[in-house]
Scaffold this motif. Sequence first.
Motif, PDB file in Angstrom:
ATOM      1  N   VAL A 159      -6.299   1.188   3.707  1.00 10.96           N
ATOM      2  CA  VAL A 159      -6.212  -0.263   3.882  1.00 10.96           C
ATOM      3  C   VAL A 159      -5.180  -0.611   4.952  1.00 10.96           C
ATOM      4  O   VAL A 159      -5.396  -1.497   5.784  1.00 10.96           O
ATOM      5  N   GLU A 160      -4.076   0.105   4.964  1.00 10.60           N
ATOM      6  CA  GLU A 160      -3.039  -0.143   5.967  1.00 10.60           C
ATOM      7  C   GLU A 160      -3.580   0.096   7.372  1.00 10.60           C
ATOM      8  O   GLU A 160      -3.314  -0.688   8.296  1.00 10.60           O
ATOM      9  N   ARG A 161      -4.347   1.164   7.549  1.00 10.66           N
ATOM     10  CA  ARG A 161      -4.849   1.520   8.871  1.00 10.66           C
ATOM     11  C   ARG A 161      -5.979   0.602   9.331  1.00 10.66           C
ATOM     12  O   ARG A 161      -6.032   0.201  10.493  1.00 10.66           O
ATOM     13  N   THR A 162      -6.890   0.275   8.433  1.00 14.45           N
ATOM     14  CA  THR A 162      -8.090  -0.465   8.833  1.00 14.45           C
ATOM     15  C   THR A 162      -7.944  -1.977   8.713  1.00 14.45           C
ATOM     16  O   THR A 162      -8.701  -2.715   9.344  1.00 14.45           O
ATOM     17  N   LEU A 163      -7.009  -2.444   7.913  1.00 15.82           N
ATOM     18  CA  LEU A 163      -6.856  -3.882   7.669  1.00 15.82           C
ATOM     19  C   LEU A 163      -5.440  -4.343   7.987  1.00 15.82           C
ATOM     20  O   LEU A 163      -4.869  -5.190   7.284  1.00 15.82           O
ATOM     21  N   GLY A 164      -4.868  -3.770   9.033  1.00 15.47           N
ATOM     22  CA  GLY A 164      -3.492  -4.093   9.393  1.00 15.47           C
ATOM     23  C   GLY A 164      -3.281  -5.554   9.724  1.00 15.47           C
ATOM     24  O   GLY A 164      -2.147  -6.051   9.662  1.00 15.47           O
ATOM     25  N   GLY A 165      -4.345  -6.271  10.051  1.00 13.47           N
ATOM     26  CA  GLY A 165      -4.207  -7.690  10.378  1.00 13.47           C
ATOM     27  C   GLY A 165      -3.972  -8.571   9.173  1.00 13.47           C
ATOM     28  O   GLY A 165      -3.549  -9.726   9.315  1.00 13.47           O
ATOM     29  N   LEU A 166      -4.263  -8.074   7.966  1.00 17.37           N
ATOM     30  CA  LEU A 166      -3.998  -8.848   6.758  1.00 17.37           C
ATOM     31  C   LEU A 166      -2.510  -8.817   6.431  1.00 17.37           C
ATOM     32  O   LEU A 166      -1.791  -7.883   6.802  1.00 17.37           O
ATOM     33  N   SER A 167      -2.053  -9.810   5.693  1.00 16.65           N
ATOM     34  CA  SER A 167      -0.655  -9.808   5.266  1.00 16.65           C
ATOM     35  C   SER A 167      -0.426  -8.690   4.265  1.00 16.65           C
ATOM     36  O   SER A 167      -1.372  -8.204   3.613  1.00 16.65           O
ATOM     37  N   ALA A 168       0.826  -8.289   4.112  1.00 15.16           N
ATOM     38  CA  ALA A 168       1.161  -7.221   3.166  1.00 15.16           C
ATOM     39  C   ALA A 168       0.756  -7.605   1.745  1.00 15.16           C
ATOM     40  O   ALA A 168       0.257  -6.757   0.981  1.00 15.16           O
ATOM     41  N   ASP A 169       0.945  -8.872   1.380  1.00 14.44           N
ATOM     42  CA  ASP A 169       0.571  -9.317   0.032  1.00 14.44           C
ATOM     43  C   ASP A 169      -0.931  -9.197  -0.184  1.00 14.44           C
ATOM     44  O   ASP A 169      -1.391  -8.759  -1.252  1.00 14.44           O
ATOM     45  N   ASP A 170      -1.722  -9.599   0.820  1.00 14.59           N
ATOM     46  CA  ASP A 170      -3.180  -9.514   0.697  1.00 14.59           C
ATOM     47  C   ASP A 170      -3.631  -8.054   0.603  1.00 14.59           C
ATOM     48  O   ASP A 170      -4.545  -7.733  -0.173  1.00 14.59           O
ATOM     49  N   ARG A 171      -3.003  -7.177   1.386  1.00 16.29           N
ATOM     50  CA  ARG A 171      -3.376  -5.766   1.319  1.00 16.29           C
ATOM     51  C   ARG A 171      -3.033  -5.171  -0.046  1.00 16.29           C
ATOM     52  O   ARG A 171      -3.830  -4.439  -0.640  1.00 16.29           O
ATOM     53  N   ASN A 172      -1.855  -5.501  -0.542  1.00 20.16           N
ATOM     54  CA  ASN A 172      -1.443  -4.986  -1.863  1.00 20.16           C
ATOM     55  C   ASN A 172      -2.363  -5.496  -2.968  1.00 20.16           C
ATOM     56  O   ASN A 172      -2.713  -4.752  -3.892  1.00 20.16           O
ATOM     57  N   SER A 173      -2.771  -6.765  -2.858  1.00 18.60           N
ATOM     58  CA  SER A 173      -3.679  -7.331  -3.858  1.00 18.60           C
ATOM     59  C   SER A 173      -5.027  -6.623  -3.821  1.00 18.60           C
ATOM     60  O   SER A 173      -5.610  -6.308  -4.871  1.00 18.60           O
ATOM     61  N   LEU A 174      -5.512  -6.342  -2.611  1.00 22.14           N
ATOM     62  CA  LEU A 174      -6.797  -5.662  -2.461  1.00 22.14           C
ATOM     63  C   LEU A 174      -6.731  -4.251  -3.047  1.00 22.14           C
ATOM     64  O   LEU A 174      -7.667  -3.793  -3.714  1.00 22.14           O
ATOM     65  N   VAL A 175      -5.645  -3.561  -2.808  1.00 17.15           N
ATOM     66  CA  VAL A 175      -5.469  -2.216  -3.360  1.00 17.15           C
ATOM     67  C   VAL A 175      -5.466  -2.254  -4.876  1.00 17.15           C
ATOM     68  O   VAL A 175      -6.119  -1.426  -5.540  1.00 17.15           O
ATOM     69  N   ALA A 176      -4.762  -3.227  -5.459  1.00 17.07           N
ATOM     70  CA  ALA A 176      -4.670  -3.324  -6.921  1.00 17.07           C
ATOM     71  C   ALA A 176      -6.042  -3.610  -7.543  1.00 17.07           C
ATOM     72  O   ALA A 176      -6.439  -2.972  -8.531  1.00 17.07           O
ATOM     73  N   ILE A 177      -6.794  -4.546  -6.947  1.00 19.97           N
ATOM     74  CA  ILE A 177      -8.116  -4.888  -7.492  1.00 19.97           C
ATOM     75  C   ILE A 177      -9.072  -3.706  -7.371  1.00 19.97           C
ATOM     76  O   ILE A 177      -9.853  -3.418  -8.282  1.00 19.97           O
ATOM     77  N   SER A 178      -9.008  -2.998  -6.243  1.00 23.29           N
ATOM     78  CA  SER A 178      -9.898  -1.851  -6.020  1.00 23.29           C
ATOM     79  C   SER A 178      -9.584  -0.722  -6.997  1.00 23.29           C
ATOM     80  O   SER A 178     -10.495  -0.083  -7.546  1.00 23.29           O
ATOM     81  N   ASN A 179      -8.302  -0.467  -7.214  1.00 23.12           N
ATOM     82  CA  ASN A 179      -7.920   0.575  -8.183  1.00 23.12           C
ATOM     83  C   ASN A 179      -8.376   0.219  -9.588  1.00 23.12           C
ATOM     84  O   ASN A 179      -8.830   1.085 -10.356  1.00 23.12           O
ATOM     85  N   ALA A 180      -8.269  -1.061  -9.939  1.00 26.86           N
ATOM     86  CA  ALA A 180      -8.727  -1.502 -11.261  1.00 26.86           C
ATOM     87  C   ALA A 180     -10.230  -1.309 -11.402  1.00 26.86           C
ATOM     88  O   ALA A 180     -10.723  -0.889 -12.470  1.00 26.86           O
ATOM     89  N   ALA A 181     -10.975  -1.626 -10.330  1.00 25.63           N
ATOM     90  CA  ALA A 181     -12.430  -1.437 -10.369  1.00 25.63           C
ATOM     91  C   ALA A 181     -12.769   0.025 -10.566  1.00 25.63           C
ATOM     92  O   ALA A 181     -13.660   0.373 -11.365  1.00 25.63           O
ATOM     93  N   TYR A 182     -12.064   0.902  -9.855  1.00 23.28           N
ATOM     94  CA  TYR A 182     -12.332   2.331 -10.010  1.00 23.28           C
ATOM     95  C   TYR A 182     -12.018   2.815 -11.417  1.00 23.28           C
ATOM     96  O   TYR A 182     -12.750   3.627 -11.988  1.00 23.28           O
ATOM     97  N   THR A 183     -10.949   2.313 -11.991  1.00 25.84           N
ATOM     98  CA  THR A 183     -10.599   2.689 -13.374  1.00 25.84           C
ATOM     99  C   THR A 183     -11.729   2.313 -14.325  1.00 25.84           C
ATOM    100  O   THR A 183     -12.061   3.063 -15.254  1.00 25.84           O
ATOM    101  N   THR A 184     -12.333   1.160 -14.090  1.00 24.00           N
ATOM    102  CA  THR A 184     -13.455   0.720 -14.934  1.00 24.00           C
ATOM    103  C   THR A 184     -14.668   1.621 -14.752  1.00 24.00           C
ATOM    104  O   THR A 184     -15.341   1.986 -15.721  1.00 24.00           O
ATOM    105  N   ILE A 185     -14.947   1.992 -13.515  1.00 20.89           N
ATOM    106  CA  ILE A 185     -16.157   2.774 -13.213  1.00 20.89           C
ATOM    107  C   ILE A 185     -15.982   4.244 -13.581  1.00 20.89           C
ATOM    108  O   ILE A 185     -16.879   4.865 -14.158  1.00 20.89           O
TER     109      ILE A 185
END
Length: 869
Positions: A591-617
Amino acid sequence: MSFALDLSNRLTSHQAFHEIYNSLQRAAAVKTLSQPMTDFDPTLDEDEIFKMLYCAGVFSQTESAKYRYLAQSIALNMLLLDHGEDVRSRSLRLLSDLGNFPAVTYAANHGKAEPGGNFLTEFLRTSISKALNTVQVGAEPIALTDFQKEAWDSLPDANAIAITAPTSAGKSFLVIEHMCRSVEAASKFCAVYVAPTRALLSEVFESVKRRLDGKPGIRISTVPSRDSEDLPKQVFILTQERFQVLLAISDLVFDLIVADEAQNMSDGSRGMILQECLEQALDRNGGTRLVLLAPGADGFREVGAAIGRQAMKIAASSMPSVIQNRIVVTKSTVPNTLELSLLTETGTHSLGRLTGSRGFDLPTTRLAAVVLELGQQDGSLVYSTGPKDSETVATLIARGCKVVEDKSLENLAVFIEKHIHERYSLADLVRKGVAFHYGRMPTLLRESLEAAFKQGAIKFLACTTTLFQGVNLPARNVFIDTPERGSGDALDPAAMWNFAGRAGRMRKDIVGNVFLVDYQDWPEKPMDRFVGYSIEPAFRRTVTEASGRVQSALAGDMPTVGRRDEEGLRVRSAAGLLIARAAKGDLAPFVERTLGGLSADDRNSLVAISNAAYTTISLPFSLLATNWTVDPFGLRRLYDNMLAKIAGREFDELFPVNPHDTGSKKRYASIFLRIQRCVFNVQHAYGAVAAGTAVEWMKGLPYPALLAIAVKKAEERRAKKIAENEAEKAANPNARVRTPRDVDVNGVIRREFEMIEDVLRFQYVQLGKAYVDILSLALQETGNAARIAEIFDFPLALELGVATKSGWSFMELGLSRIAASALEPNFPDSNLSVQDARSWLAKVDVRDLGLSPVIVEELKKLNLVQLAA
């Protein structure tokens, strides 16, 4: 500022320069037309010619792309006007100074004199310059343009290079030759050439096969499979989806990766697949060399950063090697008359009036009438908004043509009747030197049409956006009458310029005409100024522009994707890729490499939601790594369904079987319905309908048989409707009933091609691969690993359209499905290896097999058979 640049600025600041230059362009454009024009005097006096050549000589001494383009334009236009030996010689010398040796060679071979005139020093200078730009390709020396030579010299040492130039600038030719030389020089080598369409894939395969034919120890394949012969050198030519499969089934390390039409990295889920494949392959070996090719594009440095190659070298040119006239065609108020204007950077300039032999009043037939009037000289490509429109336009053009006495056209027409359908209207059009062309056609048919067009037998080809994707099919004339697709959506201006770039054939001509019909009425004017591609990775664009939908998808609310919901498909793929990266364990740096244009908060939020989705799956990365374009939550539902079936000892019905086996239709109907209900949460029976066609397709049923079934069903529906109407009329004599139209055979064929290409060979290949992978995982996890070997590889059978090892072997040799299906019944072994198939073809006399001349020609082209005189 250099003296030449300063002088060039001063020369072009004079209005007189632009007036004479416009007159030169107009006069040369009129010269390319076969009909006489009125209301325009195309003459230049000797003084004006001298002034233009003097200016061009100054321009050619600068490093300015703008001025060098002007110099080349003046030289090429002078050659078209043919003002005597001295002017021709000076024009060729200019082209030599500019490094456009393909144009020099063409002009010299067509009686346009030699550069340098009678002066020995000039002749030596030109000869030395040309020799320095010459590369040996097989037994033929090829003189490159300066741009080609610069790119050629950069290829061996570049770890990552992007080569971008106008269409038909010879980019692919260079890279294919470089790749082939690299293969020849190494004791061990592995390369992959990624092409976005099957049409381009076939063209590249043919070029590589022809170049490396007869060289020992080299495997050239369009099939993503392990090498059964264990050869030391391998060249794969694959779509990005096939590349994804190859990466999943092997640990191959690549020496060279070429991605053609790299602007497609901006293209939805397929762009994401390409980006992920490149990153994964490059991550295996830091020494892997990467080459990206695109027509007139920027944004490559951002692409390099996204895939881990920050030091991306750029080899770019904006100068075509031929003149490409943009000619606006307008209906005059005078009967049977057209008004033509040349569209340049300074506006439109009249070329006069052309009085033809037909009327142009009706808007619906105007394009065909203009094509017939202006396209009689050499080959003409006619843009059509979709497959149906291409059929309509070609039919209208053919009504103005006569049957051509040409054996090759008759052979092609008979092939269409025998191997597609006897009532397919394309056969009769071909007999008149006219054809239509679209991407969902069978490969051998499409390639045969392209070959006939290149050879000049087919003079008019109505084509869709398929030809926008890099297929090397240049023409003298290109006709466009709309800036839209069939859906009504606007064409990407860069794509339109890419198509217009087919006008003019490097090494075969010095000019091409792009006729813009009714351009004044277009809602947008995309051809006024050149527009190139701007590449932005589709993953970044999707997450940035549709962040809300991506987050909803990661929370489990995956979009139900309709046919027109391109954003929905991108959202699903982006969410799936994030979940796959979470499974891999490198989500945050990705996410840091490909979405560097997003704010740090937005990137961290995306990482958290994605990890939660993976935990579910909770599916393993090995499965998600190549199936993330399919809804990962749906994959989990499918996995749970399989576990329940296995627990209930009902898992035999889960196994895909060979389509030739008894009961295969019922089995695949069950599998396709299970995929629909688990992955997509839909209950309709479309999957069962698709399964019936899928089984026949996998069995290798020839197109005539497949299409005959579809036509028969359509005729039965029509007969049923007529019977219902008659019954209603008998019951109520005053009832008004509408007699159904005759069956549109072309329409039935078109829809069947769409079902095969879009549904079976794309959607269900992806879904089928996910199904097989999940079944293997479920068997492994429940202690039934021994049964994994029983799973039939139906995604590969769907992709190739044959279900035997022999059929797969024939296709790995480069043959089309039509040829492979025709060959299969002629040898009593359905399990031929690639080596066995090649050996048999080398020994058999194919004339004894009753094959179509078109199929025999394909076998000869691939050097698989030897025919005695």
